[in-house]
Design a protein around this motif. Structure first.
Motif, PDB file in Angstrom:
ATOM      1  N   ILE A  31      -1.890   3.721   4.638  1.00 10.58           N
ATOM      2  CA  ILE A  31      -1.249   2.767   5.575  1.00 10.58           C
ATOM      3  C   ILE A  31       0.248   2.724   5.306  1.00 10.58           C
ATOM      4  O   ILE A  31       0.777   2.248   4.330  1.00 10.58           O
ATOM      5  CB  ILE A  31      -1.721   1.200   5.393  1.00 10.58           C
ATOM      6  N   LYS A  64      -6.755   5.782  -4.448  1.00  7.76           N
ATOM      7  CA  LYS A  64      -7.145   4.659  -5.356  1.00  7.76           C
ATOM      8  C   LYS A  64      -8.087   4.900  -6.577  1.00  7.76           C
ATOM      9  O   LYS A  64      -9.168   5.488  -6.469  1.00  7.76           O
ATOM     10  CB  LYS A  64      -7.642   3.471  -4.588  1.00  7.76           C
ATOM     11  N   GLU A 100      -7.288   6.084   3.925  1.00 11.36           N
ATOM     12  CA  GLU A 100      -6.310   6.345   4.866  1.00 11.36           C
ATOM     13  C   GLU A 100      -5.142   5.505   4.390  1.00 11.36           C
ATOM     14  O   GLU A 100      -4.877   4.429   3.918  1.00 11.36           O
ATOM     15  CB  GLU A 100      -6.625   5.514   6.251  1.00 11.36           C
ATOM     16  N   ASN A 124      -3.333  -8.872  -0.644  1.00 15.07           N
ATOM     17  CA  ASN A 124      -4.309  -8.080  -0.095  1.00 15.07           C
ATOM     18  C   ASN A 124      -4.357  -7.887   1.199  1.00 15.07           C
ATOM     19  O   ASN A 124      -5.304  -7.531   1.937  1.00 15.07           O
ATOM     20  CB  ASN A 124      -5.685  -8.297  -0.939  1.00 15.07           C
ATOM     21  N   ALA A 174      -6.758  -1.044 -10.689  1.00 16.79           N
ATOM     22  CA  ALA A 174      -6.522   0.190 -10.081  1.00 16.79           C
ATOM     23  C   ALA A 174      -5.284   0.402 -10.065  1.00 16.79           C
ATOM     24  O   ALA A 174      -4.140  -0.132  -9.812  1.00 16.79           O
ATOM     25  CB  ALA A 174      -7.397   0.466  -8.847  1.00 16.79           C
ATOM     26  N   LYS A 182      -4.241  -4.526 -11.225  1.00 14.48           N
ATOM     27  CA  LYS A 182      -4.778  -5.002 -12.210  1.00 14.48           C
ATOM     28  C   LYS A 182      -6.147  -4.335 -12.457  1.00 14.48           C
ATOM     29  O   LYS A 182      -6.252  -3.801 -13.917  1.00 14.48           O
ATOM     30  CB  LYS A 182      -5.484  -6.525 -11.847  1.00 14.48           C
ATOM     31  N   ASP A 214      -8.216  -4.076  -0.638  1.00 16.09           N
ATOM     32  CA  ASP A 214      -8.764  -4.471  -1.648  1.00 16.09           C
ATOM     33  C   ASP A 214     -10.223  -5.161  -1.435  1.00 16.09           C
ATOM     34  O   ASP A 214     -10.326  -6.372  -1.842  1.00 16.09           O
ATOM     35  CB  ASP A 214      -7.887  -5.191  -2.406  1.00 16.09           C
ATOM     36  N   GLN A 256       2.953  -5.663   1.160  1.00 15.98           N
ATOM     37  CA  GLN A 256       1.837  -6.712   1.356  1.00 15.98           C
ATOM     38  C   GLN A 256       2.866  -7.753   1.962  1.00 15.98           C
ATOM     39  O   GLN A 256       4.091  -7.692   1.983  1.00 15.98           O
ATOM     40  CB  GLN A 256       1.819  -7.035  -0.017  1.00 15.98           C
TER      41      GLN A 256
HETATM   42  N1  LIG Z   1      -4.396   2.558   2.079  1.00 15.99           N
HETATM   43  C1  LIG Z   1      -3.328   2.052   1.607  1.00 15.99           C
HETATM   44  N2  LIG Z   1      -2.077   2.486   1.963  1.00 15.99           N
HETATM   45  C2  LIG Z   1      -1.201   2.176   1.609  1.00 15.99           C
HETATM   46  N3  LIG Z   1      -1.021   1.413   0.533  1.00 15.99           N
HETATM   47  C3  LIG Z   1      -2.035   0.901  -0.118  1.00 15.99           C
HETATM   48  C4  LIG Z   1      -3.416   1.284   0.316  1.00 15.99           C
HETATM   49  N4  LIG Z   1      -4.122   0.536  -0.353  1.00 15.99           N
HETATM   50  C5  LIG Z   1      -3.580  -0.031  -1.515  1.00 15.99           C
HETATM   51  N5  LIG Z   1      -2.100  -0.023  -1.275  1.00 15.99           N
HETATM   52  C6  LIG Z   1      -1.032  -0.465  -2.027  1.00 15.99           C
HETATM   53  O1  LIG Z   1      -1.574  -0.617  -3.391  1.00 15.99           O
HETATM   54  C7  LIG Z   1      -1.628  -1.862  -3.848  1.00 15.99           C
HETATM   55  C8  LIG Z   1      -2.819  -2.196  -4.694  1.00 15.99           C
HETATM   56  O2  LIG Z   1      -4.094  -1.768  -4.049  1.00 15.99           O
HETATM   57  P1  LIG Z   1      -5.380  -2.776  -4.342  1.00 15.99           P
HETATM   58  O3  LIG Z   1      -5.068  -4.357  -4.092  1.00 15.99           O
HETATM   59  O4  LIG Z   1      -6.394  -2.100  -3.212  1.00 15.99           O
HETATM   60  O5  LIG Z   1      -5.449  -2.488  -5.763  1.00 15.99           O
HETATM   61  P2  LIG Z   1      -5.852  -3.449  -6.818  1.00 15.99           P
HETATM   62  O6  LIG Z   1      -5.732  -2.871  -8.332  1.00 15.99           O
HETATM   63  O7  LIG Z   1      -7.223  -4.045  -7.014  1.00 15.99           O
HETATM   64  O8  LIG Z   1      -4.835  -4.610  -6.904  1.00 15.99           O
HETATM   65  P3  LIG Z   1      -4.745  -5.800  -7.662  1.00 15.99           P
HETATM   66  O9  LIG Z   1      -5.294  -5.932  -8.814  1.00 15.99           O
HETATM   67  O10 LIG Z   1      -3.120  -5.984  -7.651  1.00 15.99           O
HETATM   68  O11 LIG Z   1      -5.194  -6.809  -6.663  1.00 15.99           O
HETATM   69  C9  LIG Z   1      -1.601  -2.802  -2.548  1.00 15.99           C
HETATM   70  O12 LIG Z   1      -1.121  -3.979  -2.814  1.00 15.99           O
HETATM   71  C10 LIG Z   1      -0.625  -1.795  -1.800  1.00 15.99           C
HETATM   72  O13 LIG Z   1       0.510  -2.273  -1.835  1.00 15.99           O
END
Ligand SMILES: Nc1ncnc2c1ncn2[C@@H]1O[C@H](COP(=O)(O)OP(=O)(O)OP(=O)(O)O)[C@@H](O)[C@H]1O
Ligand SMILES: [Mg+2]
Length: 235
Positions: free
Chosen positions: A131, A61, A129, A176, A45, A43, A188, A140
């Motif tokens: 994951i 990210k 890092e 998350n 990022a 949403k 997140d 997730q």
């Molecule tokens: N360090 C990481 N290693 C592997 N995958 C990751 C990592 N960080 C995030 N992800 C993947 O990227 C997705 C989005 O990351 P994150 O939730 O931090 O971002 P967001 O844009 O705030 O997401 P949302 O708005 O959908 O909650 C996560 O659900 C996960 O699948």
């Protein structure tokens, strides 16, 4: 710094110029060699997987500069004692939101909660890092329901650590939390804040509700009250 033409082409259509430049700088500084895949379009990022010279991976990210709900960011930042004086300027808010995630991840890590270790932050780009295994990101927990009992117990330990340290994640749900071979990895964390924040109780209640709802649907005998008891009494 001269940018090789072919590299410029690779990123040109995906990122804005500002973000492009940051990515080139990070590459030049050796944080990674190149972006190899898209992990998620979220949403606020987008998350990418990048490979390093030594063949290992990092997660990149990138907070969106254009399509993002910066009013929501401003709303939540302005009640956090760390950011009381934040100005209502779009870029400043987005950069602060990204900084806040970096700082919160360090804090979580310091108290023993498994999160992606933050590597570097610059404006709207956060390096984390990676994951996962061999370049395949962990999923997730909503998409990977293996070892639910063990998984839940570990998560309760993390909630207990948050509670003992007067912290709240603030956006905790099955979206998350990654399932890394049966181990929860909390992600997140930009919305995380402390008891001094006027939103603390509201966020804590919401997190507890989300967690008990998800795990009760997936084989764990838990409800909101039971979860609160587990967090308070489990040692
Ligand atoms: N360090 C990481 N290693 C592997 N995958 C990751 C990592 N960080 C995030 N992800 C993947 O990227 C997705 C989005 O990351 P994150 O939730 O931090 O971002 P967001 O844009 O705030 O997401 P949302 O708005 O959908 O909650 C996560 O659900 C996960 O699948
Ligand atoms: Mg998320």
């Amino acid at each position: 710094m001269a940018i090789p033409r072919e590299k410029f082409k690779t990123y040109n259509n995906v990122f804005d110029n500002f973000t492009n430049r940051l990515l080139f700088k990070l590459e030049a500084a050796g944080y990674f060699e190149r972006i190899v895949s898209t992990i998620a379009i979220g949403k606020e990022a987008n998350v990418f997987c990048a490979i390093k010279k030594d063949g290992t991976y990092v997660a990149v990210k990138i907070y969106r500069l254009e399509v993002c709900d910066f009013n929501k960011m401003y709303y939540y930042l302005s009640s956090d004692p760390r950011y009381l004086n934040i100005k209502r300027r779009k870029r400043e808010i987005i950069f602060t939101w990204a900084q806040r995630e970096y700082k919160n991840l360090l804090k979580f890590r310091a108290i023993g909660i498994r999160v992606p270790t933050p590597i570097y932050i610059t404006n709207n780009v956060l390096l984390l890092e990676f994951i996962g295994d061999n370049g395949f990101a962990s999923r997730q927990v909503r998409n990977d329901l293996t070892n639910m009992h063990e998984f839940f117990n570990k998560l309760v330990d993390y909630l207990k650590l948050l509670n003992n340290n007067n912290l709240v994640h603030g956006d905790l749900s099955e979206f998350n939390i990654l399932n890394n071979n049966g181990d929860p990895v909390v992600i997140d964390c930009s919305q995380s804040t402390s008891l001094k924040d006027s939103f603390y109780n509201e966020l804590w209640e919401r997190d507890i509700k989300n967690i008990s709802r998800f795990f009760s649907k997936n084989g764990i005998d838990v409800d909101i009250e039971k979860l609160k008891q587990l967090i308070e009494y489990k040692n």
